[in-house]
Design an enzyme around this catalytic site. Sequence first.
Site, PDB file in Angstrom:
ATOM      1  N   GLU A 137     -37.930  79.468 116.946  1.00 43.72           N
ATOM      2  CA  GLU A 137     -36.921  80.478 117.136  1.00 43.72           C
ATOM      3  C   GLU A 137     -37.523  81.872 117.066  1.00 43.72           C
ATOM      4  O   GLU A 137     -38.371  82.142 116.230  1.00 43.72           O
ATOM      5  CB  GLU A 137     -35.936  80.293 115.993  1.00 43.72           C
ATOM      6  CG  GLU A 137     -34.757  81.157 116.023  1.00 43.72           C
ATOM      7  CD  GLU A 137     -33.934  80.823 114.813  1.00 43.72           C
ATOM      8  OE1 GLU A 137     -33.776  81.704 113.967  1.00 43.72           O
ATOM      9  OE2 GLU A 137     -33.485  79.669 114.693  1.00 43.72           O
ATOM     10  N   CYS A 142     -38.815  89.194 115.835  1.00 46.33           N
ATOM     11  CA  CYS A 142     -39.136  88.379 114.652  1.00 46.33           C
ATOM     12  C   CYS A 142     -39.665  87.035 115.137  1.00 46.33           C
ATOM     13  O   CYS A 142     -38.971  86.313 115.855  1.00 46.33           O
ATOM     14  CB  CYS A 142     -37.879  88.186 113.806  1.00 46.33           C
ATOM     15  SG  CYS A 142     -38.123  87.103 112.381  1.00 46.33           S
ATOM     16  N   CYS A 167     -41.437  74.244 107.828  1.00 46.18           N
ATOM     17  CA  CYS A 167     -42.178  74.990 106.803  1.00 46.18           C
ATOM     18  C   CYS A 167     -42.387  74.070 105.609  1.00 46.18           C
ATOM     19  O   CYS A 167     -41.482  73.323 105.232  1.00 46.18           O
ATOM     20  CB  CYS A 167     -41.375  76.225 106.376  1.00 46.18           C
ATOM     21  SG  CYS A 167     -42.246  77.270 105.170  1.00 46.18           S
ATOM     22  N   CYS A 191     -38.789  76.892  99.570  1.00 44.42           N
ATOM     23  CA  CYS A 191     -38.080  77.880  98.752  1.00 44.42           C
ATOM     24  C   CYS A 191     -36.635  77.393  98.686  1.00 44.42           C
ATOM     25  O   CYS A 191     -36.063  77.008  99.720  1.00 44.42           O
ATOM     26  CB  CYS A 191     -38.170  79.265  99.392  1.00 44.42           C
ATOM     27  SG  CYS A 191     -39.882  79.798  99.644  1.00 44.42           S
ATOM     28  N   CYS A 247     -33.829  78.578 101.247  1.00 41.29           N
ATOM     29  CA  CYS A 247     -34.191  78.826 102.645  1.00 41.29           C
ATOM     30  C   CYS A 247     -33.990  77.579 103.501  1.00 41.29           C
ATOM     31  O   CYS A 247     -34.371  76.476 103.118  1.00 41.29           O
ATOM     32  CB  CYS A 247     -35.647  79.283 102.723  1.00 41.29           C
ATOM     33  SG  CYS A 247     -36.218  79.603 104.406  1.00 41.29           S
TER      34      CYS A 247
END
Length: 347
Positions: free
Chosen positions: A90, A103, A110, A114, A117
């Site tokens: 994205e 961005c 990932c 966290c 997230c």
Amino acid sequence: VEVLTGLSVQELEDRLEALGVERWRAKPILHWVYRRGASSFGEMTDLSLALREELPRHFQVLRSSVAESRPGPDGTVKHLVMLPGGDVVETVMIPEEDRRTVCISTQVGCPMRCVFCASGLSGLKRNLEAPEIVEQVLHALRGLGPEGRISNVVVMGIGEPLLNAANLIRALRTLKASWGMGIGYRRITLSTVGVIGQLPELVRQDVTPNLAVSLHAPDDSIRAEVVPTMKNVRIADLVKAAVEYRQATGKEVTFEYVILEGINDEKRHALELGKKLKGKKVKVNVIPFNRVEELPYRAPSTEKVDRFVAALGSCGVPVTVRKRKGDAVSAACGQLRARFTAKAGAG
Ligand code: SAH
């Protein structure tokens, strides 16, 4: 077949020469790609017809494509970028008065997990290759039309950039190069959860974007709760590494702090953080949590955020609150992809 976005201008010159094509043609070809947003040799109308037919036998211009673009409420545009093999990442374009910021993501998924997230919910699938990182900015550029310009890049999308440092470094060089996108390192910001061992490598390679470090906590025990995969890195060491990076590069250093209700949102948390950052010439960017459906965390009230910011400011630490457009970016981090892959049955 090699992809142009994986080559430096020197490498393309060498390849062309080996094919019996003049070296000087490399720069205008890359100008088409990086400044005019061409995605095929056919669009490069000042190339001879013979070259427009010959070059695609040896090179492909881009290796990814846009599967879907969605305009957001405040002028942002999210692009879902389809990679070879069917993975999706994205990219978000955020327009502001005097800039257009993109961005970008650095990994498919990932590994960091966290707790608040969405990107880490299903773990890491793979690192992005350098061309796949660069092309996200190109797709955003192409989305702006023929007069479009990208002025800034933030590496704040999906993934932990410094776990993919070699590809990231290569991509940032291309974004910065005069033969590439011409976006100087002062206009690029890299956000890391704290993989500080890689910072000296950035300095050594002279790839020196502004730095943002995702801190999210005033002390090591709260940080271990919020960023469990980083519990071996102490806040004192994060601050030290960030200050060393600022001293070595002269670039801006920011600490990001996602405020989660009932976890790290008290005035005493702000004062403790302020004590640790005072006098370090760093800024804090406070980010009110963006709700993630699958997760139990909640955003703090505006009053709580204001109180936190005031307390931190009273310590003499410059502090900003991420504004709406920035919120749209973090809202986009991982969440849209999660929805898309669920719908498409991929990922
Ligand atoms: N892996 C890098 C880049 C991640 S995204 C890093 O951790 O810095 C950029 C920022 O968005 C990080 O500070 C991240 O913690 C934050 N973020 C992620 N999910 C969020 C959410 N739901 N609400 C608010 N901020 C979020």
